[in-house]
Enzyme design. Structure first.
Site, PDB file in Angstrom:
ATOM      1  N   ASP A  33       0.860  -1.192   0.000  1.00 44.22           N
ATOM      2  CA  ASP A  33       0.000   0.000   0.000  1.00 44.22           C
ATOM      3  C   ASP A  33       0.895   1.241   0.000  1.00 44.22           C
ATOM      4  OD1 ASP A  33      -3.213   0.481   1.113  1.00 44.22           O
ATOM      5  OD2 ASP A  33      -1.822   2.179   1.046  1.00 44.22           O
ATOM      6  N   ALA A  82      -5.916  -1.736  -4.517  1.00 50.17           N
ATOM      7  CA  ALA A  82      -5.311  -0.388  -4.473  1.00 50.17           C
ATOM      8  C   ALA A  82      -5.943   0.502  -5.531  1.00 50.17           C
ATOM      9  CB  ALA A  82      -3.809  -0.480  -4.696  1.00 50.17           C
ATOM     10  N   SER A  85     -10.228   6.051  -4.848  1.00 55.79           N
ATOM     11  CA  SER A  85     -11.572   5.470  -4.816  1.00 55.79           C
ATOM     12  C   SER A  85     -12.717   6.478  -4.660  1.00 55.79           C
ATOM     13  CB  SER A  85     -11.645   4.461  -3.664  1.00 55.79           C
ATOM     14  OG  SER A  85     -11.574   5.152  -2.429  1.00 55.79           O
ATOM     15  N   THR A 125     -15.976  -2.219  -9.625  1.00 54.73           N
ATOM     16  CA  THR A 125     -17.119  -1.536  -9.012  1.00 54.73           C
ATOM     17  C   THR A 125     -18.320  -1.531  -9.949  1.00 54.73           C
ATOM     18  OG1 THR A 125     -17.900   0.663  -8.359  1.00 54.73           O
ATOM     19  CG2 THR A 125     -16.041   0.623  -9.842  1.00 54.73           C
ATOM     20  N   ASP A 126     -19.509  -1.422  -9.369  1.00 57.35           N
ATOM     21  CA  ASP A 126     -20.714  -1.310 -10.205  1.00 57.35           C
ATOM     22  C   ASP A 126     -20.742   0.014 -10.977  1.00 57.35           C
ATOM     23  OD1 ASP A 126     -21.254   0.415  -8.090  1.00 57.35           O
ATOM     24  OD2 ASP A 126     -23.164  -0.522  -7.527  1.00 57.35           O
ATOM     25  N   LYS A 157     -11.717   2.789 -13.522  1.00 61.88           N
ATOM     26  CA  LYS A 157     -11.991   1.416 -13.094  1.00 61.88           C
ATOM     27  C   LYS A 157     -12.418   0.555 -14.287  1.00 61.88           C
ATOM     28  CE  LYS A 157     -11.885   0.068  -9.400  1.00 61.88           C
ATOM     29  NZ  LYS A 157     -10.736  -0.493  -8.625  1.00 61.88           N
ATOM     30  N   HIS A 279     -23.592  13.302 -11.280  1.00 64.76           N
ATOM     31  CA  HIS A 279     -24.036  12.386 -10.211  1.00 64.76           C
ATOM     32  C   HIS A 279     -24.893  11.224 -10.728  1.00 64.76           C
ATOM     33  CE1 HIS A 279     -25.719  12.376  -5.792  1.00 64.76           C
ATOM     34  NE2 HIS A 279     -25.136  11.230  -6.132  1.00 64.76           N
TER      35      HIS A 279
HETATM   36  P1  NAD Z   1      -9.835   3.247   0.044  1.00 60.09           P
HETATM   37  O1  NAD Z   1      -9.671   4.564  -0.638  1.00 60.09           O
HETATM   38  O2  NAD Z   1     -10.312   3.185   1.444  1.00 60.09           O
HETATM   39  O3  NAD Z   1      -8.441   2.466   0.010  1.00 60.09           O
HETATM   40  C1  NAD Z   1      -7.583   2.488  -1.102  1.00 60.09           C
HETATM   41  C2  NAD Z   1      -6.206   2.044  -0.627  1.00 60.09           C
HETATM   42  O4  NAD Z   1      -5.342   2.036  -1.781  1.00 60.09           O
HETATM   43  C3  NAD Z   1      -5.568   2.988   0.392  1.00 60.09           C
HETATM   44  O5  NAD Z   1      -5.021   2.269   1.470  1.00 60.09           O
HETATM   45  C4  NAD Z   1      -4.483   3.713  -0.392  1.00 60.09           C
HETATM   46  O6  NAD Z   1      -3.371   4.092   0.398  1.00 60.09           O
HETATM   47  C5  NAD Z   1      -4.102   2.655  -1.422  1.00 60.09           C
HETATM   48  N1  NAD Z   1      -3.507   3.230  -2.636  1.00 60.09           N
HETATM   49  C6  NAD Z   1      -3.951   4.305  -3.328  1.00 60.09           C
HETATM   50  N2  NAD Z   1      -3.140   4.542  -4.370  1.00 60.09           N
HETATM   51  C7  NAD Z   1      -2.177   3.577  -4.343  1.00 60.09           C
HETATM   52  C8  NAD Z   1      -1.064   3.275  -5.169  1.00 60.09           C
HETATM   53  N3  NAD Z   1      -0.783   4.021  -6.228  1.00 60.09           N
HETATM   54  N4  NAD Z   1      -0.311   2.198  -4.861  1.00 60.09           N
HETATM   55  C9  NAD Z   1      -0.587   1.443  -3.770  1.00 60.09           C
HETATM   56  N5  NAD Z   1      -1.612   1.696  -2.941  1.00 60.09           N
HETATM   57  C10 NAD Z   1      -2.403   2.751  -3.234  1.00 60.09           C
HETATM   58  O7  NAD Z   1     -10.742   2.422  -0.936  1.00 60.09           O
HETATM   59  P2  NAD Z   1     -11.817   1.283  -0.666  1.00 60.09           P
HETATM   60  O8  NAD Z   1     -13.127   1.914  -0.501  1.00 60.09           O
HETATM   61  O9  NAD Z   1     -11.308   0.341   0.342  1.00 60.09           O
HETATM   62  O10 NAD Z   1     -11.814   0.581  -2.101  1.00 60.09           O
HETATM   63  C11 NAD Z   1     -10.943  -0.491  -2.377  1.00 60.09           C
HETATM   64  C12 NAD Z   1     -11.217  -1.001  -3.773  1.00 60.09           C
HETATM   65  O11 NAD Z   1     -12.567  -1.424  -3.871  1.00 60.09           O
HETATM   66  C13 NAD Z   1     -11.026   0.049  -4.859  1.00 60.09           C
HETATM   67  O12 NAD Z   1     -10.438  -0.584  -5.961  1.00 60.09           O
HETATM   68  C14 NAD Z   1     -12.437   0.505  -5.180  1.00 60.09           C
HETATM   69  O13 NAD Z   1     -12.514   0.947  -6.513  1.00 60.09           O
HETATM   70  C15 NAD Z   1     -13.213  -0.771  -4.961  1.00 60.09           C
HETATM   71  N6  NAD Z   1     -14.622  -0.632  -4.571  1.00 60.09           N
HETATM   72  C16 NAD Z   1     -14.980   0.160  -3.513  1.00 60.09           C
HETATM   73  C17 NAD Z   1     -16.312   0.199  -3.109  1.00 60.09           C
HETATM   74  C18 NAD Z   1     -16.754   1.051  -1.935  1.00 60.09           C
HETATM   75  O14 NAD Z   1     -17.948   1.195  -1.711  1.00 60.09           O
HETATM   76  N7  NAD Z   1     -15.855   1.613  -1.142  1.00 60.09           N
HETATM   77  C19 NAD Z   1     -17.263  -0.535  -3.797  1.00 60.09           C
HETATM   78  C20 NAD Z   1     -16.877  -1.312  -4.887  1.00 60.09           C
HETATM   79  C21 NAD Z   1     -15.544  -1.364  -5.243  1.00 60.09           C
HETATM   80  O1  DAU Z   2     -20.858   1.793  -6.024  1.00 61.10           O
HETATM   81  C1  DAU Z   2     -19.549   1.521  -5.646  1.00 61.10           C
HETATM   82  C2  DAU Z   2     -18.831   2.809  -5.374  1.00 61.10           C
HETATM   83  O2  DAU Z   2     -19.390   3.342  -4.172  1.00 61.10           O
HETATM   84  C3  DAU Z   2     -17.318   2.634  -5.225  1.00 61.10           C
HETATM   85  O3  DAU Z   2     -16.789   2.224  -6.459  1.00 61.10           O
HETATM   86  C4  DAU Z   2     -16.651   3.940  -4.794  1.00 61.10           C
HETATM   87  O4  DAU Z   2     -15.274   3.720  -4.543  1.00 61.10           O
HETATM   88  C5  DAU Z   2     -17.317   4.429  -3.535  1.00 61.10           C
HETATM   89  O5  DAU Z   2     -16.778   5.679  -3.164  1.00 61.10           O
HETATM   90  C6  DAU Z   2     -18.829   4.547  -3.717  1.00 61.10           C
HETATM   91  O6  DAU Z   2     -19.154   5.632  -4.637  1.00 61.10           O
HETATM   92  P1  DAU Z   2     -20.355   6.666  -4.359  1.00 61.10           P
HETATM   93  O7  DAU Z   2     -20.076   7.893  -5.094  1.00 61.10           O
HETATM   94  O8  DAU Z   2     -21.666   6.007  -4.555  1.00 61.10           O
HETATM   95  O9  DAU Z   2     -20.140   6.837  -2.769  1.00 61.10           O
HETATM   96  P2  DAU Z   2     -20.178   8.114  -1.812  1.00 61.10           P
HETATM   97  O10 DAU Z   2     -20.070   7.603  -0.416  1.00 61.10           O
HETATM   98  O11 DAU Z   2     -19.227   9.165  -2.242  1.00 61.10           O
HETATM   99  O12 DAU Z   2     -21.647   8.683  -2.039  1.00 61.10           O
HETATM  100  C7  DAU Z   2     -22.801   7.884  -1.793  1.00 61.10           C
HETATM  101  C8  DAU Z   2     -24.024   8.717  -2.180  1.00 61.10           C
HETATM  102  O13 DAU Z   2     -24.152   9.803  -1.255  1.00 61.10           O
HETATM  103  C9  DAU Z   2     -23.918   9.348  -3.554  1.00 61.10           C
HETATM  104  O14 DAU Z   2     -25.201   9.380  -4.174  1.00 61.10           O
HETATM  105  C10 DAU Z   2     -23.461  10.770  -3.265  1.00 61.10           C
HETATM  106  C11 DAU Z   2     -24.112  11.063  -1.937  1.00 61.10           C
HETATM  107  N1  DAU Z   2     -23.362  12.002  -1.061  1.00 61.10           N
HETATM  108  C12 DAU Z   2     -22.060  11.724  -0.815  1.00 61.10           C
HETATM  109  C13 DAU Z   2     -21.311  12.564  -0.037  1.00 61.10           C
HETATM  110  C14 DAU Z   2     -19.844  12.281   0.233  1.00 61.10           C
HETATM  111  C15 DAU Z   2     -24.004  13.097  -0.509  1.00 61.10           C
HETATM  112  O15 DAU Z   2     -25.209  13.337  -0.726  1.00 61.10           O
HETATM  113  N2  DAU Z   2     -23.258  13.934   0.283  1.00 61.10           N
HETATM  114  C16 DAU Z   2     -21.941  13.725   0.524  1.00 61.10           C
HETATM  115  O16 DAU Z   2     -21.308  14.544   1.233  1.00 61.10           O
END
Ligand code: NAD
Ligand code: DAU
Length: 339
Positions: A33, A82, A85, A125-126, A157, A279
Site C-alpha cells: 500500500d 489499491a 476510490s 465496481t458497479d 476502473k 451524479h
Molecule cells: P480506500 O480509498 O479506502 O483504500 C484504497 C487504498 O489504496 C488505500 O489504502 C491507499 O493508500 C491505497 N492506494 C492508493 N493509491 C495507491 C497506489 N498508487 N499504490 C498502492 N496503494 C495505493 O478504498 P476502498 O473503498 O477500500 O476501495 C478499495 C477497492 O474497492 C477500490 O479498488 C475501489 O474501486 C473498490 N470498490 C470500492 C467500493 C466502496 O464502496 N468503497 C465498492 C466497490 C468497489
Molecule cells: O458503487 C460503488 C462505489 O461506491 C465505489 O466504487 C466507490 O469507490 C465508492 O466511493 C462509492 O461511490 P459513491 O459515489 O456512490 O459513494 P459516496 O459515499 O461518495 O456517495 C454515496 C451517495 O451519497 C452518492 O449518491 C453521493 C451522496 N453524497 C455523498 C457525499 C460524500 C451526498 O449526498 N453527500 C456527501 O457529502
C-alpha cells in the site's frame, strides 16, 4: 499459498486481510500500500505479531518496485484493491486516478504474467455500468450490462477491467473480476457518505446532501464483500466477471434518516448542497450469477450492518478523530464551501 493484497491499508482491503488471515491459518499475505491520505497501516496493527502477514509500503504503478517484489515473493494469488476510490476527488484530479487505477493495474498484470501467478483478481465496481433510472426497480446491473462510466473514477476502473480481460484473452492470464455495489462498515474513510454522516452527526455538524437526496445506492456490509471475493478466488471461473450486491437499495435521504434516528440526532442537520457533477442517479446490482454459481449470499441485513458500523465507530472514536484532522480539513472546506 502466498497472496499479494494491494491497497490493504484502506477500507475494504484491511477488512479483507483480517478476514483471510482468520479464515486461512496457512496462508501468507503481503500487503502493499502506498499509504495515501486514506491508507493507514495501523488498521491491521493487531496482525503485527503475525509472522505470515507483512506490510510493504510502495506504489503499484512503480514497475521496478513491483517487479522486484514479485521476483522475491513469487505470489500465487494477487488481489488488487489499491485505487484512488473517491468520485468527488476524481472530478478535481482525474490524472491521479488514471495513474493509480489504470497504470497501476497494468503494472500488476504485467508482473503477474511474467511470474505466472495462479490467479489475478481485480476489485472493480458497479460504477463501470453508469447509472439506472430511479423508478424502474426491475432494471438492475447484470454482468452483461453495457460499460458506460460517468466519472473519471468510473472510467479508470472500467479501463482497468478491460485491461485485465485483455490479459486473460491475449496472454491466458487467469483473471477474475468482481464488481461490487457501495460498501460500508469499519475503517471506511470519512469522505464517503456513511462515515461522513456518522462523524458529523455525532458532532452536531451539518450533513451535506447532494442535489435532491433522491439518488439511490445499493448498500453492502463490507464483510459480505470479503466473503464474496473469497469465494471467487477459490471457486470462480477465470475470465469471468461477478457482480456483488445485497439488494439493499435506499435513497440517500432514507439512509441518512436511518442513521440519524439510530444516533438520536435531528433531521435538521441535513443540509442540501450543490449536486455532484455527473451524479449517478441509481445503482442496483443483480447478484444472480454469484448466488447461483458460487452459492454466495450476504449474511448481514442493512439494519444489522448499520448497527455493527455505528457500534464500531462508537468504539473507535480516536481512529475517526485522527482521520478528520490534517489534510481532511482542507479537503472538506474545498468540497463543501460554506458548510
Ligand atoms: P480506500 O480509498 O479506502 O483504500 C484504497 C487504498 O489504496 C488505500 O489504502 C491507499 O493508500 C491505497 N492506494 C492508493 N493509491 C495507491 C497506489 N498508487 N499504490 C498502492 N496503494 C495505493 O478504498 P476502498 O473503498 O477500500 O476501495 C478499495 C477497492 O474497492 C477500490 O479498488 C475501489 O474501486 C473498490 N470498490 C470500492 C467500493 C466502496 O464502496 N468503497 C465498492 C466497490 C468497489
Ligand atoms: O458503487 C460503488 C462505489 O461506491 C465505489 O466504487 C466507490 O469507490 C465508492 O466511493 C462509492 O461511490 P459513491 O459515489 O456512490 O459513494 P459516496 O459515499 O461518495 O456517495 C454515496 C451517495 O451519497 C452518492 O449518491 C453521493 C451522496 N453524497 C455523498 C457525499 C460524500 C451526498 O449526498 N453527500 C456527501 O457529502
Amino acid at each position: 499459498m502466498k497472496l499479494l493484497v494491494t491497497g490493504g491499508a484502506g477500507f475494504i482491503g484491511s477488512n479483507f486481510i483480517a478476514y483471510m488471515v482468520q479464515k486461512y491459518p496457512e496462508y501468507e499475505i503481503v500487503n502493499v500500500d502506498a499509504l495515501t491520505y486514506c491508507g493507514n497501516a495501523d488498521n491491521l496493527a493487531v496482525l503485527e505479531e503475525t509472522a505470515r502477514y507483512r506490510f510493504v509500503q510502495g506504489r503499484i504503478e512503480d514497475k521496478s518496485f513491483i517487479m522486484d517484489l514479485f521476483e522475491k515473493e513469487r505470489f500465487d494469488i494477487v488481489v488488487n484493491f489499491a485505487a484512488e476510490s473517491h468520485v468527488d476527488r476524481s472530478l478535481t484530479e482525474p490524472g491521479r486516478f488514471l495513474i493509480t487505477n489504470v497504470l497501476g493495474t497494468e503494472s500488476l498484470l504485467e508482473a503477474s504474467r511474467k511470474y505466472g501467478v495462479k490467479r489475478y483478481h481485480q476489485i472493480s465496481t458497479d460504477e463501470v455500468y453508469g447509472d439506472l433510472p430511479l423508478h424502474e426497480s426491475a432494471m438492475k446491473f447484470s454482468e452483461d450490462s453495457p460499460i458506460c462510466p460517468s466519472s473519471p473514477y468510473a472510467v479508470s476502473k472500467a479501463s482497468a477491467d478491460l485491461l485485465a480481460l485483455a490479459y486473460h484473452r491475449s496472454f491466458d492470464l487467469p483473471v477474475t473480476i468482481s464488481r461490487c455495489s457501495n460498501n460500508y462498515g469499519p475503517y471506511q474513510f470519512p469522505e464517503k457518505f456513511i462515515p461522513l454522516m456518522i462523524g458529523r452527526a455525532e458532532r452536531n455538524q451539518k450533513i451535506p446532501i447532494y442535489g435532491d437526496g433522491q439518488n439511490v445506492r445499493d448498500w453492502l456490509y463490507v464483510e459480505d464483500h470479503c466473503s464474496a471475493i473469497d469465494m471467487i478466488l477459490h471457486q470462480g471461473r477465470c475470465g469471468e466477471i461477478y457482480n456483488i450486491g445485497g439488494c439493499n437499495e435506499y435513497s440517500n435521504l432514507q439512509t441518512a434518516s436511518v442513521i440519524l434516528e439510530k444516533l438520536q440526532k435531528p433531521e435538521s442537520l441535513l443540509t442540501f448542497v450543490r449536486d455532484r457533477s455527473g451524479h449517478d442517479r441509481r445503482y442496483a446490482i443483480n447478484p444472480a450469477k454469484i448466488e447461483s454459481e458460487l452459492g454466495w449470499k450476504p449474511s448481514y441485513t442493512f439494519a444489522e450492518g448499520i448497527d455493527a458500523t455505528l457500534q464500531w465507530y462508537r468504539t473507535h472514536q480516536a481512529w475517526l478523530e485522527e482521520r478528520l484532522n490534517g489534510e481532511y480539513q482542507a479537503y472538506f472546506a474545498a468540497t463543501y464551501p460554506g458548510l
